[in-house]
Design an enzyme around this catalytic site. Structure first.
Site, PDB file in Angstrom:
ATOM      1  N   MET A 157       7.974   4.710   5.698  1.00 38.97           N
ATOM      2  CA  MET A 157       8.096   3.345   5.326  1.00 38.97           C
ATOM      3  C   MET A 157       9.394   3.283   4.477  1.00 38.97           C
ATOM      4  SD  MET A 157       5.724   1.644   7.037  1.00 38.97           S
ATOM      5  CE  MET A 157       6.323   0.148   6.029  1.00 38.97           C
ATOM      6  N   GLU A 158       9.855   4.246   3.957  1.00 40.85           N
ATOM      7  CA  GLU A 158      11.216   4.167   3.094  1.00 40.85           C
ATOM      8  C   GLU A 158      12.421   4.155   4.062  1.00 40.85           C
ATOM      9  OE1 GLU A 158       8.078   4.983   0.400  1.00 40.85           O
ATOM     10  OE2 GLU A 158       8.534   6.042   2.444  1.00 40.85           O
ATOM     11  N   MET A 164       0.717  -1.275   0.007  1.00 44.51           N
ATOM     12  CA  MET A 164      -0.005  -0.091   0.054  1.00 44.51           C
ATOM     13  C   MET A 164       0.652   1.191   0.145  1.00 44.51           C
ATOM     14  SD  MET A 164      -2.788  -1.235  -0.474  1.00 44.51           S
ATOM     15  CE  MET A 164      -3.247  -2.977  -0.165  1.00 44.51           C
ATOM     16  N   CYS A 165       2.220   1.158  -0.170  1.00 44.40           N
ATOM     17  CA  CYS A 165       3.087   2.253  -0.153  1.00 44.40           C
ATOM     18  C   CYS A 165       2.943   2.874  -1.751  1.00 44.40           C
ATOM     19  CB  CYS A 165       4.643   2.203  -0.051  1.00 44.40           C
ATOM     20  SG  CYS A 165       4.863   1.793   1.889  1.00 44.40           S
ATOM     21  N   HIS A 166       2.922   4.222  -1.793  1.00 47.54           N
ATOM     22  CA  HIS A 166       2.842   4.885  -2.603  1.00 47.54           C
ATOM     23  C   HIS A 166       4.397   5.103  -3.353  1.00 47.54           C
ATOM     24  CE1 HIS A 166      -0.963   6.466  -1.034  1.00 47.54           C
ATOM     25  NE2 HIS A 166      -1.431   6.708  -2.431  1.00 47.54           N
ATOM     26  N   ASP A 174      23.866 -10.688   5.761  1.00 48.86           N
ATOM     27  CA  ASP A 174      24.120 -11.628   4.657  1.00 48.86           C
ATOM     28  C   ASP A 174      25.786 -11.571   4.261  1.00 48.86           C
ATOM     29  OD1 ASP A 174      23.530 -13.096   2.129  1.00 48.86           O
ATOM     30  OD2 ASP A 174      24.256 -11.280   1.125  1.00 48.86           O
TER      31      ASP A 174
END
Length: 161
Positions: A115-116, A75-77, A130
């Site tokens: 969110m970014e 749902m992120c733009h 990793d």
């Protein structure tokens, strides 16, 4: 607290309409960490990890993650980011070491960049893991959280560290 906005009248997921929201400068700062033994710390800081310069690769991975957040969070733009900055600091917490990761993301737009910033912090930490897991699989990725955000209707948010 405001209502959840990502549901339509049928109770199904939707992407929020931001077309009427005001364009403002928006920033978000997120933080996370990776806990590791001294052996891994020594290898990273002496550039002896076989896969390369761990912090440089992790930094680029975090920037790429911020730019691609809308591709993995449904749902992120998609946003036109204006800046992504990732800082590292070391903290000795005997017998281990903590790599602290702080990410700042900035844009000028009609929705925030929390969110970014959180995605960039997470991917940066995962990249460190990793690149070093061949040496030690017991590294611990710490809490990931939003420190601060500015801009937009909800205004300024900041936690006390």
């Amino acid at each position: 607290m405001s209502q959840f906005t990502h549901f339509n009248r049928q109770g199904r997921a939707k992407m929020v309409d931001i077309s009427e929201k005001q364009t403002t400068v928006r920033t978000a700062i997120a933080k996370t960490s990776v806990e590791m033994p001294k052996t891994v710390y020594d290898l990273i800081t002496n550039f002896q990890i076989g896969k390369g310069d761990v912090l440089s690769v992790a930094q680029v991975a975090g920037i790429m993650a911020a730019k691609n957040t809308s591709n993995i969070i449904p749902m992120c733009h998609p946003l036109s980011l204006k800046a992504v900055d990732i800082h590292f600091s070391w903290e000795e917490a005997k017998p281990s070491y903590h790599l602290n990761i702080r990410v700042t993301v900035k844009t000028k737009g009609s929705t925030g960049v929390e969110m970014e910033a959180l995605t960039a912090a997470t991917v940066t930490a995962l990249t460190v893991y990793d690149m070093c897991k061949a040496v030690d699989k017991g590294m611990i990725i710490g809490q990931t959280y939003l420190i601060e955000k500015t801009g937009g209707k909800s205004g300024h948010y900041q936690i006390t560290e």
